[in-house]
Design a protein around this motif. Structure first.
Motif, short mmCIF file in Angstrom:
data_model
loop_
_atom_site.label_atom_id
_atom_site.label_comp_id
_atom_site.label_asym_id
_atom_site.label_seq_id
_atom_site.Cartn_x
_atom_site.Cartn_y
_atom_site.Cartn_z
N PHE A 29 0.84 -1.20 0.00
CA PHE A 29 0.00 0.00 0.00
C PHE A 29 0.88 1.25 0.00
O PHE A 29 0.68 2.17 -0.79
N GLN A 30 1.88 1.28 0.85
CA GLN A 30 2.79 2.42 0.91
C GLN A 30 3.61 2.54 -0.37
O GLN A 30 3.81 3.64 -0.89
N LYS A 31 4.09 1.43 -0.90
CA LYS A 31 4.90 1.45 -2.11
C LYS A 31 4.12 1.98 -3.31
O LYS A 31 4.66 2.68 -4.16
N PHE A 32 2.83 1.65 -3.39
CA PHE A 32 2.03 2.00 -4.55
C PHE A 32 1.27 3.31 -4.41
O PHE A 32 0.77 3.83 -5.39
N LEU A 33 1.17 3.84 -3.22
CA LEU A 33 0.42 5.08 -3.01
C LEU A 33 1.10 6.22 -3.75
O LEU A 33 2.29 6.47 -3.58
N GLY A 34 0.36 6.92 -4.60
CA GLY A 34 0.91 7.99 -5.41
C GLY A 34 1.15 9.26 -4.64
O GLY A 34 1.08 9.30 -3.40
N ASP A 35 1.41 10.34 -5.37
CA ASP A 35 1.71 11.63 -4.76
C ASP A 35 0.46 12.38 -4.29
O ASP A 35 0.54 13.21 -3.38
N LYS A 36 -0.68 12.09 -4.92
CA LYS A 36 -1.94 12.76 -4.55
C LYS A 36 -3.08 11.76 -4.58
O LYS A 36 -3.23 11.01 -5.56
N LEU A 37 -3.89 11.76 -3.55
CA LEU A 37 -5.09 10.92 -3.55
C LEU A 37 -6.11 11.55 -4.49
O LEU A 37 -6.18 12.77 -4.62
N VAL A 38 -6.92 10.72 -5.14
CA VAL A 38 -7.97 11.20 -6.02
C VAL A 38 -9.29 10.53 -5.63
O VAL A 38 -9.29 9.41 -5.09
N PRO A 39 -10.40 11.21 -5.88
CA PRO A 39 -11.70 10.59 -5.57
C PRO A 39 -11.86 9.27 -6.31
O PRO A 39 -11.56 9.17 -7.50
N THR A 40 -12.32 8.26 -5.60
CA THR A 40 -12.48 6.92 -6.16
C THR A 40 -13.81 6.36 -5.67
O THR A 40 -14.10 6.42 -4.49
N THR A 41 -14.61 5.83 -6.59
CA THR A 41 -15.89 5.25 -6.21
C THR A 41 -15.98 3.83 -6.74
O THR A 41 -15.32 3.46 -7.71
N VAL A 42 -16.83 3.04 -6.10
CA VAL A 42 -17.10 1.67 -6.52
C VAL A 42 -18.59 1.58 -6.82
O VAL A 42 -19.41 1.98 -5.99
N SER A 43 -18.94 1.07 -7.98
CA SER A 43 -20.34 0.91 -8.37
C SER A 43 -20.74 -0.55 -8.35
O SER A 43 -20.02 -1.40 -8.88
N GLY A 44 -21.86 -0.84 -7.72
CA GLY A 44 -22.45 -2.17 -7.80
C GLY A 44 -21.83 -3.24 -6.93
O GLY A 44 -22.17 -4.41 -7.09
N ASN A 45 -20.93 -2.89 -6.01
CA ASN A 45 -20.31 -3.92 -5.18
C ASN A 45 -19.84 -3.31 -3.87
O ASN A 45 -18.83 -2.62 -3.84
N GLN A 46 -20.53 -3.60 -2.80
CA GLN A 46 -20.17 -3.08 -1.48
C GLN A 46 -18.94 -3.76 -0.90
O GLN A 46 -18.33 -3.23 0.03
N ASP A 47 -18.57 -4.91 -1.41
CA ASP A 47 -17.46 -5.68 -0.84
C ASP A 47 -16.09 -5.18 -1.27
O ASP A 47 -15.09 -5.52 -0.65
N ILE A 48 -16.03 -4.41 -2.33
CA ILE A 48 -14.75 -3.88 -2.82
C ILE A 48 -14.56 -2.46 -2.29
O ILE A 48 -15.42 -1.60 -2.45
N LYS A 49 -13.42 -2.24 -1.67
CA LYS A 49 -13.01 -0.90 -1.23
C LYS A 49 -11.90 -0.47 -2.17
O LYS A 49 -11.00 -1.25 -2.48
#
Length: 153
Positions: A29-49
């Motif tokens: 998670f730390q290795k892949f986290l970019g320089d800026k967070l961006v809004p992210t949404t999930v459609s049609g599946n409550q189990d995926i974050k």
């Protein structure tokens, strides 16, 4: 174990300072986290974050966490980011040693023969890769996570 830290301390049959599965998830998670967070949404599946970020280089990251007991197929649809020709990912998943909550973790199917922990050479495991021609699609195994980088155009 006898504590809830990222490393084993005082467990029978597990060497002190053996990384626990949560260590590997936090490392990627730390290795892949970019320089800026961006809004992210999930459609049609409550189990995926999902957590998205961008790098100053123009690449993008999406981290997917499956909070269910069944594998989930996910297609990533991008908005307002440049998508190149390839994407790369790591899949972290448990084993069947302790029911749904494994004491072991596999990184791209590489694990450990110990009773707990993960692969010793986790830093040298190569990412999986695919073209973006057919979209950006991955399977997130049960109780697992995928750490994904999308090339820039």
């Amino acid at each position: 174990g006898n504590d809830h830290g990222l490393f084993s301390r005082g467990e029978p049959s597990v060497a002190d300072w053996t990384p626990r599965p949560s260590f590997y998830h936090m490392y990627f998670f730390q290795k892949f986290l970019g320089d800026k967070l961006v809004p992210t949404t999930v459609s049609g599946n409550q189990d995926i974050k999902a957590y998205g970020s961008v790098y100053d280089s123009g690449q993008s990251n999406v981290t997917l966490i499956n909070a269910s007991a069944t594998a989930q197929n996910v297609e990533i649809k991008t908005k307002n980011i440049s998508v190149g020709s390839r994407f790369y990912w790591y899949t972290l998943s448990g084993e069947s040693d302790n029911g749904e909550f494994s004491r072991k973790v596999k990184v791209n199917d590489q694990g450990t023969t110990n009773i707990a922990g993960g692969p010793k050479d986790y830093k040298s495991i190569k990412a999986r890769s695919a073209t973006t021609d057919q979209g950006i699609k991955v399977t997130v195994p049960a109780w697992s996570s995928v750490y994904l980088i999308i090339d820039k155009k």
